[in-house]
Design an enzyme around this catalytic site. Structure first.
Site, PDB file in Angstrom:
ATOM      1  CG  ASP A  39      -5.116   2.294   0.848  1.00  0.00           C
ATOM      2  OD1 ASP A  39      -6.058   1.491   0.748  1.00  0.00           O
ATOM      3  OD2 ASP A  39      -3.964   1.952   1.190  1.00  0.00           O
ATOM      4  CG  MET A  75     -11.228   2.975   2.234  1.00  0.00           C
ATOM      5  SD  MET A  75      -9.684   3.036   3.154  1.00  0.00           S
ATOM      6  CE  MET A  75      -8.528   3.217   1.811  1.00  0.00           C
ATOM      7  CG  MET A 123     -11.564  -3.119   5.058  1.00  0.00           C
ATOM      8  SD  MET A 123     -10.093  -2.694   4.105  1.00  0.00           S
ATOM      9  CE  MET A 123      -9.029  -1.953   5.339  1.00  0.00           C
ATOM     10  CG  HIS A 159      -9.205   0.080  -0.511  1.00  0.00           C
ATOM     11  ND1 HIS A 159      -8.609  -0.091   0.717  1.00  0.00           N
ATOM     12  CD2 HIS A 159     -10.534  -0.003  -0.305  1.00  0.00           C
ATOM     13  CE1 HIS A 159      -9.548  -0.262   1.631  1.00  0.00           C
ATOM     14  NE2 HIS A 159     -10.726  -0.218   1.037  1.00  0.00           N
ATOM     15  CB  SER A 169      -0.906   0.004   1.229  1.00  0.00           C
ATOM     16  OG  SER A 169      -1.400   1.316   1.421  1.00  0.00           O
ATOM     17  CG  MET A 198      -8.583   7.101   2.823  1.00  0.00           C
ATOM     18  SD  MET A 198      -7.626   7.228   4.331  1.00  0.00           S
ATOM     19  CE  MET A 198      -6.665   5.718   4.241  1.00  0.00           C
ATOM     20  CG  ASP A 205      -6.222  -3.083   2.955  1.00  0.00           C
ATOM     21  OD1 ASP A 205      -5.111  -2.891   3.467  1.00  0.00           O
ATOM     22  OD2 ASP A 205      -6.883  -2.177   2.391  1.00  0.00           O
ATOM     23  CG  HIS A 217      -3.842  -1.616  -1.708  1.00  0.00           C
ATOM     24  ND1 HIS A 217      -4.927  -2.397  -2.014  1.00  0.00           N
ATOM     25  CD2 HIS A 217      -4.229  -0.828  -0.674  1.00  0.00           C
ATOM     26  CE1 HIS A 217      -5.932  -2.102  -1.199  1.00  0.00           C
ATOM     27  NE2 HIS A 217      -5.539  -1.143  -0.377  1.00  0.00           N
TER      28      HIS A 217
HETATM   29  C1  DX5 Z   1      -6.327   1.249   5.587  1.00  0.00           C
HETATM   30  C2  DX5 Z   1      -5.864   1.016   4.163  1.00  0.00           C
HETATM   31  C3  DX5 Z   1      -4.786  -0.003   4.106  1.00  0.00           C
HETATM   32  C4  DX5 Z   1      -3.522   0.442   4.807  1.00  0.00           C
HETATM   33  C5  DX5 Z   1      -2.662  -0.751   5.078  1.00  0.00           C
HETATM   34  O1  DX5 Z   1      -7.376   2.105   5.578  1.00  0.00           O
HETATM   35  O2  DX5 Z   1      -6.936   0.547   3.379  1.00  0.00           O
HETATM   36  O3  DX5 Z   1      -4.507  -0.379   2.766  1.00  0.00           O
HETATM   37  O4  DX5 Z   1      -2.810   1.385   4.077  1.00  0.00           O
HETATM   38  O5  DX5 Z   1      -1.606  -0.341   5.888  1.00  0.00           O
HETATM   39  P1  DX5 Z   1      -1.015  -1.317   7.013  1.00  0.00           P
HETATM   40  O6  DX5 Z   1      -0.484  -2.509   6.264  1.00  0.00           O
HETATM   41  O7  DX5 Z   1       0.042  -0.491   7.652  1.00  0.00           O
HETATM   42  O8  DX5 Z   1      -2.139  -1.680   7.926  1.00  0.00           O
HETATM   43 ZN    ZN Z   2      -6.444  -0.390   1.394  1.00  0.00          ZN
END
Ligand code: DX5
Ligand code: ZN
Length: 218
Positions: A37, A70, A139, A68, A10, A39, A177, A35
């Protein structure tokens, strides 16, 4: 059945001041996907990066992108994720009222359809869309932040989901994840996971390239 073990670091844990360096490092590693992320500060209590940053990342990335989202109403951004050339578009079940339609729209846009479940959402919530999902992501932390502690209950959820997928002879991949590290990777692959996401475990390692191999081969 022997499954390929895949790893998707990620980029949320990368050094944003030197993103190109971190991406080059991952290009040289044996990781499978990047990956990303996204948000929105509404669906999750944090804001990360958006399309201009991902476009820049893509210029350097030599591996497929696993996006991903969110965010609320993720279906609004199917064209943008498609233009980015993503392999996987992951939307949260909790953010989609018409999940069945959204998964079909993602597939029609030429991407792998991914549905993600929060830790509190049972796997039965995807039972009636399994045929429409190329991937289900569980998750193993509450989404929003990197570096959180892995929720142990996830092993059991992976097993239940694996059973559900295999019973129907579906090719749907399972991704996990959050909080993935050396201590839990082997057990997650054994429980039936195909792809593990790892942020801090990779980027905080002394040797991230080596850590990718350790996580994939444990
Ligand atoms: C959390 C993200 C994950 C996160 C994973 O909201 O969706 O992808 O970046 O990071 P670690 O591996 O540090 O939990
Ligand atoms: Zn993620």
């Amino acid at each position: 059945m022997i499954r390929k073990k895949m790893l998707a670091p990620s980029l949320l844990s990368a050094d944003f001041g030197h993103l190109a360096n971190d991406i080059e490092m991952l290009n040289k590693s044996n990781c499978d996907w990047f990956h990303l992320d996204v948000m929105d500060g509404v669906f999750v209590p944090n804001i990360s990066f958006g399309f201009p940053v991902m476009e820049a990342m893509k210029q350097h990335a030599l591996k497929p992108l696993d996006v991903h989202l969110m965010i609320e109403r993720p279906e609004k951004f199917i064209p943008e994720v498609q233009r980015l050339g993503a392999l996987v578009m992951n939307v949260h079940q909790e953010a989609c009222v018409h999940l069945h339609r959204v998964l079909q729209q993602i597939r029609n846009a030429g991407m792998m359809s991914g549905v993600t479940l929060n830790p509190s959402t049972p796997v039965c919530m995807v039972e009636d869309v399994l045929e429409d999902a190329d991937l289900v992501m569980l998750m193993s932390v509450n989404p929003g932040f990197a570096g959180q502690r892995f929720i142990e209950h996830t092993y059991e959820k992976v097993e239940r989901l694996r059973e559900m997928i295999d019973r129907r002879h579906l090719p749907t991949l399972i991704e996990v994840d959050g909080g993935v590290c050396r201590e839990n990777a082997a057990r997650l692959y054994e429980a039936g996971a195909d792809v593990l996401v790892a942020g801090s475990a990779v980027f905080r390692a002394q040797n991230p390239v080596e850590e990718v191999d350790i996580l994939k081969n444990c």
